[in-house]
Design a protein around this motif. Structure first.
Motif, short mmCIF file in Angstrom:
data_model
loop_
_atom_site.label_atom_id
_atom_site.label_comp_id
_atom_site.label_asym_id
_atom_site.label_seq_id
_atom_site.Cartn_x
_atom_site.Cartn_y
_atom_site.Cartn_z
N GLY A 118 43.89 35.48 40.91
CA GLY A 118 43.31 34.67 41.97
C GLY A 118 42.08 35.29 42.61
O GLY A 118 41.76 34.99 43.76
N LEU A 119 41.37 36.12 41.86
CA LEU A 119 40.21 36.83 42.40
C LEU A 119 38.89 36.25 41.92
O LEU A 119 37.83 36.79 42.25
CB LEU A 119 40.27 38.31 42.02
N PHE A 120 38.93 35.17 41.14
CA PHE A 120 37.68 34.60 40.65
C PHE A 120 36.81 34.15 41.81
O PHE A 120 37.29 33.58 42.79
CB PHE A 120 37.97 33.42 39.72
N ASP A 121 35.51 34.39 41.70
CA ASP A 121 34.54 34.06 42.74
C ASP A 121 34.84 34.80 44.04
O ASP A 121 34.72 34.25 45.13
CB ASP A 121 34.47 32.56 42.98
N HIS A 122 35.26 36.05 43.90
CA HIS A 122 35.52 36.91 45.05
C HIS A 122 34.91 38.27 44.75
O HIS A 122 34.80 38.67 43.59
CB HIS A 122 37.02 37.03 45.31
N VAL A 123 34.49 38.98 45.79
CA VAL A 123 33.85 40.27 45.57
C VAL A 123 34.78 41.27 44.90
O VAL A 123 34.33 42.17 44.17
CB VAL A 123 33.33 40.83 46.91
N LEU A 124 36.10 41.09 45.07
CA LEU A 124 37.05 41.99 44.39
C LEU A 124 37.01 41.81 42.88
O LEU A 124 37.35 42.73 42.14
CB LEU A 124 38.46 41.74 44.91
N ALA A 125 36.60 40.63 42.42
CA ALA A 125 36.47 40.42 40.98
C ALA A 125 35.39 41.30 40.37
O ALA A 125 35.42 41.59 39.17
CB ALA A 125 36.17 38.95 40.69
N LEU A 126 34.44 41.75 41.19
CA LEU A 126 33.39 42.63 40.71
C LEU A 126 33.83 44.09 40.70
O LEU A 126 33.21 44.92 40.03
CB LEU A 126 32.14 42.49 41.59
N ILE A 127 34.91 44.41 41.43
CA ILE A 127 35.34 45.79 41.59
C ILE A 127 36.52 46.14 40.71
O ILE A 127 36.53 47.18 40.02
CB ILE A 127 35.69 46.07 43.07
N VAL A 128 37.54 45.28 40.69
CA VAL A 128 38.82 45.60 40.05
C VAL A 128 38.69 45.99 38.58
O VAL A 128 39.27 46.99 38.14
CB VAL A 128 39.81 44.43 40.24
#
Length: 259
Positions: A118-128
């Motif tokens: 559920g991280l799509f289009d979230h800044v965490l998607a760039l980090i994880v």
């Protein structure tokens, strides 16, 4: 110095073009330097897209990746360098195998994982997906292995556990390697274009390279002055970081193989 001039020529051309008027770029009568230094190109580029949001997202994602990588890489490198456990060589071989695969080969599985979390289009998607680094683990493992065993044994006799040895002995002696990896990580993920393009879909989550690509698409490559001004704004933080730490960065590679 001649080679340095060749390397600097595109950067110099970009900086000069960023201050030119649009008509001067393709005018054969215009000189190399702008007739009038046009600072409005920067404000014009900044107004076309929300570069302030892109800058904040780039800072958060790049800083988050660096912090996560330093935590995981340092612990993993210490374990591979100083601990003995079953399957150590096999597990380290898998780390090295990760380095051999091109990063683009993992994008599909990373995308499916990020979407399932559920991280799509979230800044965490760039980090994880980049919270660990096989290259960083290998680099620091080699640096930890160069530390004299007598220092580690002395720290152990003084009552230090593994975390104490890592904090008081290993990290202070491997600062050049840590700095080198930090700069490489920051440059790599600050300039990353493909993964942020796949993992985000809205302006409030995009990063600077994507904003620069959207600006180039909007201008259709015609307004070179505004495009070069935006490019200069994107690379300016990296240039500042390199100029501040350039001596330590060069020294880290000069002394990487010395005990």
């Amino acid at each position: 110095m001649l080679l340095a001039l060749v390397w600097l020529s595109p950067l110099l051309w970009m900086g000069v073009t960023a201050f030119k008027a649009r008509a001067e770029v393709f005018d054969p009568q215009a000189g190399f330097w702008p007739a009038h230094w046009n600072w409005s190109n920067f404000s014009s580029a900044w107004a076309v897209a929300p570069f302030d949001v892109y800058l904040l997202n780039s800072l958060i994602s790049t800083g988050g990746i660096l912090a996560a990588q330093l935590l995981t890489v340092v612990l993993a490198a210490y374990a591979f360098a100083q601990l003995r456990f079953r399957g150590k060589n096999v597990l380290f071989g898998l780390f090295l195998l990760q380095i051999m695969f091109p990063i683009y080969a993992t994008f599909l599985t990373n995308f499916l994982t990020v979407r399932s979390l559920g991280l799509f289009d979230h800044v965490l998607a760039l980090i994880v997906p980049f919270a660990a680094s096989g290259y960083g683990t290998f680099l620091l493992r080699q640096a930890f292995r160069q530390i004299p065993l007598e220092l580690i044994e002395a720290a152990r006799l003084d009552g230090c556990g593994h975390l104490g040895i890592l904090w008081h002995v290993c990290l202070p002696l491997t600062r050049p390697a840590l700095l080198a990896f930090g700069i490489i990580s920051v440059v790599t993920h600050w300039n990353d274009y493909i993964w942020p393009l796949l993992a985000t879909n809205s302006d409030h989550e995009r990063t600077l390279p994507i904003g620069l690509g959207l600006l180039a698409k909007a201008d259709s490559g015609a307004d070179w002055t505004r495009l070069m001004a935006a490019t200069l704004m994107v690379i300016a933080p990296l240039l500042c970081v390199f100029f501040v730490f350039q001596r330590r960065f060069v020294n880290s590679f000069m002394h990487a193989g010395l005990k």
